[in-house]
Every structure is written in structure tokens, then in C-alpha cells.
Design an enzyme around this catalytic site. Sequence first.
Site, PDB file in Angstrom:
ATOM      1  N   ASP A   1      -0.082   5.106   0.771  1.00 45.72           N
ATOM      2  CA  ASP A   1      -0.351   6.099   1.817  1.00 45.72           C
ATOM      3  C   ASP A   1      -0.329   5.432   3.195  1.00 45.72           C
ATOM      4  O   ASP A   1      -1.124   4.527   3.458  1.00 45.72           O
ATOM      5  CB  ASP A   1      -1.742   6.724   1.611  1.00 45.72           C
ATOM      6  CG  ASP A   1      -1.830   7.561   0.336  1.00 45.72           C
ATOM      7  OD1 ASP A   1      -0.912   8.346   0.090  1.00 45.72           O
ATOM      8  OD2 ASP A   1      -2.817   7.415  -0.399  1.00 45.72           O
TER       9      ASP A   1
ATOM     10  N   SER B   1      -5.337   5.129  -4.244  1.00 44.76           N
ATOM     11  CA  SER B   1      -5.188   6.530  -4.652  1.00 44.76           C
ATOM     12  C   SER B   1      -5.044   6.703  -6.159  1.00 44.76           C
ATOM     13  O   SER B   1      -4.359   5.943  -6.819  1.00 44.76           O
ATOM     14  CB  SER B   1      -3.969   7.141  -3.966  1.00 44.76           C
ATOM     15  OG  SER B   1      -3.744   8.437  -4.465  1.00 44.76           O
ATOM     16  N   ARG B   2      -5.688   7.756  -6.656  1.00 43.16           N
ATOM     17  CA  ARG B   2      -5.499   8.125  -8.060  1.00 43.16           C
ATOM     18  C   ARG B   2      -4.284   9.022  -8.218  1.00 43.16           C
ATOM     19  O   ARG B   2      -3.937   9.423  -9.327  1.00 43.16           O
ATOM     20  CB  ARG B   2      -6.739   8.860  -8.567  1.00 43.16           C
ATOM     21  CG  ARG B   2      -7.926   7.947  -8.614  1.00 43.16           C
ATOM     22  CD  ARG B   2      -9.134   8.652  -9.136  1.00 43.16           C
ATOM     23  NE  ARG B   2     -10.123   7.660  -9.495  1.00 43.16           N
ATOM     24  CZ  ARG B   2     -11.202   7.914 -10.197  1.00 43.16           C
ATOM     25  NH1 ARG B   2     -11.424   9.140 -10.634  1.00 43.16           N
ATOM     26  NH2 ARG B   2     -12.052   6.970 -10.476  1.00 43.16           N
ATOM     27  N   ASN B   3      -3.674   9.368  -7.089  1.00 45.80           N
ATOM     28  CA  ASN B   3      -2.484  10.223  -7.123  1.00 45.80           C
ATOM     29  C   ASN B   3      -1.205   9.422  -6.899  1.00 45.80           C
ATOM     30  O   ASN B   3      -0.141  10.013  -6.685  1.00 45.80           O
ATOM     31  CB  ASN B   3      -2.596  11.304  -6.032  1.00 45.80           C
ATOM     32  CG  ASN B   3      -3.706  12.295  -6.325  1.00 45.80           C
ATOM     33  OD1 ASN B   3      -3.678  12.974  -7.344  1.00 45.80           O
ATOM     34  ND2 ASN B   3      -4.722  12.358  -5.460  1.00 45.80           N
TER      35      ASN B   3
ATOM     36  N   ARG C   1     -11.739   8.194  -2.842  1.00 44.51           N
ATOM     37  CA  ARG C   1     -12.085   9.606  -2.610  1.00 44.51           C
ATOM     38  C   ARG C   1     -13.591   9.800  -2.468  1.00 44.51           C
ATOM     39  O   ARG C   1     -14.066  10.414  -1.501  1.00 44.51           O
ATOM     40  CB  ARG C   1     -11.541  10.443  -3.775  1.00 44.51           C
ATOM     41  CG  ARG C   1     -11.458  11.917  -3.500  1.00 44.51           C
ATOM     42  CD  ARG C   1     -10.911  12.637  -4.723  1.00 44.51           C
ATOM     43  NE  ARG C   1      -9.652  12.068  -5.182  1.00 44.51           N
ATOM     44  CZ  ARG C   1      -9.171  12.183  -6.412  1.00 44.51           C
ATOM     45  NH1 ARG C   1      -9.832  12.882  -7.320  1.00 44.51           N
ATOM     46  NH2 ARG C   1      -8.028  11.614  -6.762  1.00 44.51           N
TER      47      ARG C   1
ATOM     48  N   ASP D   1       0.886  -1.154   0.000  1.00 50.17           N
ATOM     49  CA  ASP D   1       0.000   0.000   0.000  1.00 50.17           C
ATOM     50  C   ASP D   1       0.937   1.220   0.000  1.00 50.17           C
ATOM     51  O   ASP D   1       2.108   1.105   0.395  1.00 50.17           O
ATOM     52  CB  ASP D   1      -0.870  -0.038   1.265  1.00 50.17           C
ATOM     53  CG  ASP D   1      -1.657   1.226   1.451  1.00 50.17           C
ATOM     54  OD1 ASP D   1      -2.308   1.662   0.483  1.00 50.17           O
ATOM     55  OD2 ASP D   1      -1.629   1.805   2.561  1.00 50.17           O
TER      56      ASP D   1
ATOM     57  N   ASP E   1      -1.504  -0.597   6.092  1.00 49.78           N
ATOM     58  CA  ASP E   1      -1.686   0.093   7.378  1.00 49.78           C
ATOM     59  C   ASP E   1      -3.170   0.294   7.694  1.00 49.78           C
ATOM     60  O   ASP E   1      -3.494   0.848   8.733  1.00 49.78           O
ATOM     61  CB  ASP E   1      -1.017   1.477   7.353  1.00 49.78           C
ATOM     62  CG  ASP E   1      -1.777   2.449   6.476  1.00 49.78           C
ATOM     63  OD1 ASP E   1      -2.151   2.061   5.343  1.00 49.78           O
ATOM     64  OD2 ASP E   1      -2.026   3.586   6.912  1.00 49.78           O
TER      65      ASP E   1
ATOM     66  N   GLY F   1      -7.522   3.906   3.048  1.00 51.61           N
ATOM     67  CA  GLY F   1      -7.755   2.829   2.081  1.00 51.61           C
ATOM     68  C   GLY F   1      -9.051   2.984   1.305  1.00 51.61           C
ATOM     69  O   GLY F   1      -9.305   2.256   0.354  1.00 51.61           O
TER      70      GLY F   1
HETATM   71  C1  BG6 Z   1      -5.828   5.829  -0.067  1.00 56.54           C
HETATM   72  C2  BG6 Z   1      -5.939   6.648   1.202  1.00 56.54           C
HETATM   73  O1  BG6 Z   1      -4.509   5.427  -0.268  1.00 56.54           O
HETATM   74  O2  BG6 Z   1      -6.242   6.604  -1.187  1.00 56.54           O
HETATM   75  C3  BG6 Z   1      -7.358   7.185   1.341  1.00 56.54           C
HETATM   76  O3  BG6 Z   1      -5.623   5.819   2.312  1.00 56.54           O
HETATM   77  C4  BG6 Z   1      -7.727   7.983   0.094  1.00 56.54           C
HETATM   78  O4  BG6 Z   1      -7.438   7.993   2.497  1.00 56.54           O
HETATM   79  C5  BG6 Z   1      -7.582   7.103  -1.128  1.00 56.54           C
HETATM   80  O5  BG6 Z   1      -9.078   8.449   0.183  1.00 56.54           O
HETATM   81  C6  BG6 Z   1      -7.891   7.844  -2.424  1.00 56.54           C
HETATM   82  O6  BG6 Z   1      -6.897   8.827  -2.613  1.00 56.54           O
HETATM   83  P1  BG6 Z   1      -6.873   9.899  -3.791  1.00 56.54           P
HETATM   84  O7  BG6 Z   1      -5.434  10.341  -3.823  1.00 56.54           O
HETATM   85  O8  BG6 Z   1      -7.277   9.183  -5.053  1.00 56.54           O
HETATM   86  O9  BG6 Z   1      -7.832  10.960  -3.427  1.00 56.54           O
HETATM   87 MG    MG Z   2      -2.720   3.118   3.626  1.00 59.37          MG
END
Ligand code: BG6
Ligand code: MG
Length: 216
Positions: free
Chosen positions: A14, A118-120, A52, A12, A172, A49
Site C-alpha cells: 500500500d 495488510s491482510r488484503n 487494522r 511494501d 513509504d 503501515g
Molecule cells: C498497511 C496500510 O499496508 O495495511 C495500513 O498501510 C493498514 O494503513 C494495514 O491499516 C492493514 O490493512 P488491512 O488491509 O489488513 O486492513
Molecule cells: Mg505503505
Amino acid sequence: MEAKIYKAVIFDLDGVICHTDMFHYRAWKEIADSLGIPFDEEKNNRLRGVSRMESLEMILAGSSVSYSRREKEAICARKNSLYRSMLKSMTPADVDPAVRRMLEELGADYRIAIGSSSRNATFILEKIGLLDMFDAISDGNNIKRSKPDPEVFRNAADMLGLSPYECLVVEDAESGIEAAGNGGFDSAAIGDAKGCARATYRLDSLLELPAVLGRR
Ligand code: BG6
Ligand code: MG
């Protein structure tokens, strides 16, 4: 490292490789405050996890106002732009040098991948100088269902050409440990996820991972 039963480790991002939780918290807090919805760090922890949009749905559960799909998408876009402006400050110094070394060493013996909602993810990996380190990146851009659904980890295993039982997931978040279990993956929990009954291993630090991998 001798008995190599696992062929890959799926991390994972974040909260495992780097610590973006405070940025998520600050961005959601600004949004929640603007909507007059109570929000604190404890509530933010429950969003780990979670995608968004699902995070927003959970936050809006504390509101008496109902929002249209279009309004929710606009709120998510606002949150993401706040969040990304905070991510811009990240540098390779945001990764513990011992973790970076451990990843390099692990990469010599195992395939290593990212399995993040995450998309980031790619943007973050680029900022912290780890984009080229991983053999596969499975993230929020190629999934329909977020954790605890195992899709993101299954995609990572598919990208590596491996079966779930050949991969160890490191997480986590409780939703991530559940996702691993639901997909037939063993998991190593760190942080809050250590309280999760379905975790295969519990780590006090990511640096314990090589010992866990040599153990089986
Ligand atoms: C996960 C985070 O990795 O990504 C979440 O733990 C978050 O808290 C999710 O909402 C989506 O992230 P992002 O960057 O696409 O907004
Ligand atoms: Mg995480």
C-alpha cells in the site's frame, strides 16, 4: 546492473506498488464519522503501515467512549467490508505500466517479495494482476506484531531463504523504515518516508530503484 550485493527486494504494497491510501481513508472516515470522532487525511497518514486493529485504537484515542474488544472487532470488520468493496474496483490499470515493467526486469536479477501489514495483500495483488510476479508474499495474516516491528520483513526474508543484509526493503511509511532498520535491513524510502532519518536511500520515484541497486 552490475555489483549485486543485495539478492532480494522486499516491497511494501500500500503506497509503494499501488495506491490504496484513499480507500483506507474513505473507509476509516465513514467509520469515524459514524462514531462522532474527528478524522482527516493527516490523521489517516499516521495509520500507514499500522495494522487494522492498531489503526482503530489510534482513531479511538480521539473518543471519550470506551469500547469492548468485541465492539472493536465488529468496527474493524465493518471497516474492512467498506474497504474491500472499494478494492473491488481495482484493475491492472491501477499499476503504473513503467513500474510493472521495472518489476519484471528486476525479477530477472533479484528475488522480489511483498512485506505488507495488510491482510488484503493477496486480494489486492490479484486485482492489479501482480499476484504471480513475486517470489514470496509476507503479509498481515502471518504476523503477531505490525511495523515498526520487523516481523513481516523477517518472514519475507525467511521465505526467500535469505538474511536481512541480503535484502533491500522499499517503504513509504515511517513505521516501515523503522521496521526495516529494527530488523537489520537496508531501506529505500519513497514519499513521506523520505523524511525518516533511518532510511538508507531516498527515492523520488520507484523507477529510481534499479539505479540504487546498481550503486552499491
Ligand atoms: C498497511 C496500510 O499496508 O495495511 C495500513 O498501510 C493498514 O494503513 C494495514 O491499516 C492493514 O490493512 P488491512 O488491509 O489488513 O486492513
Ligand atoms: Mg505503505
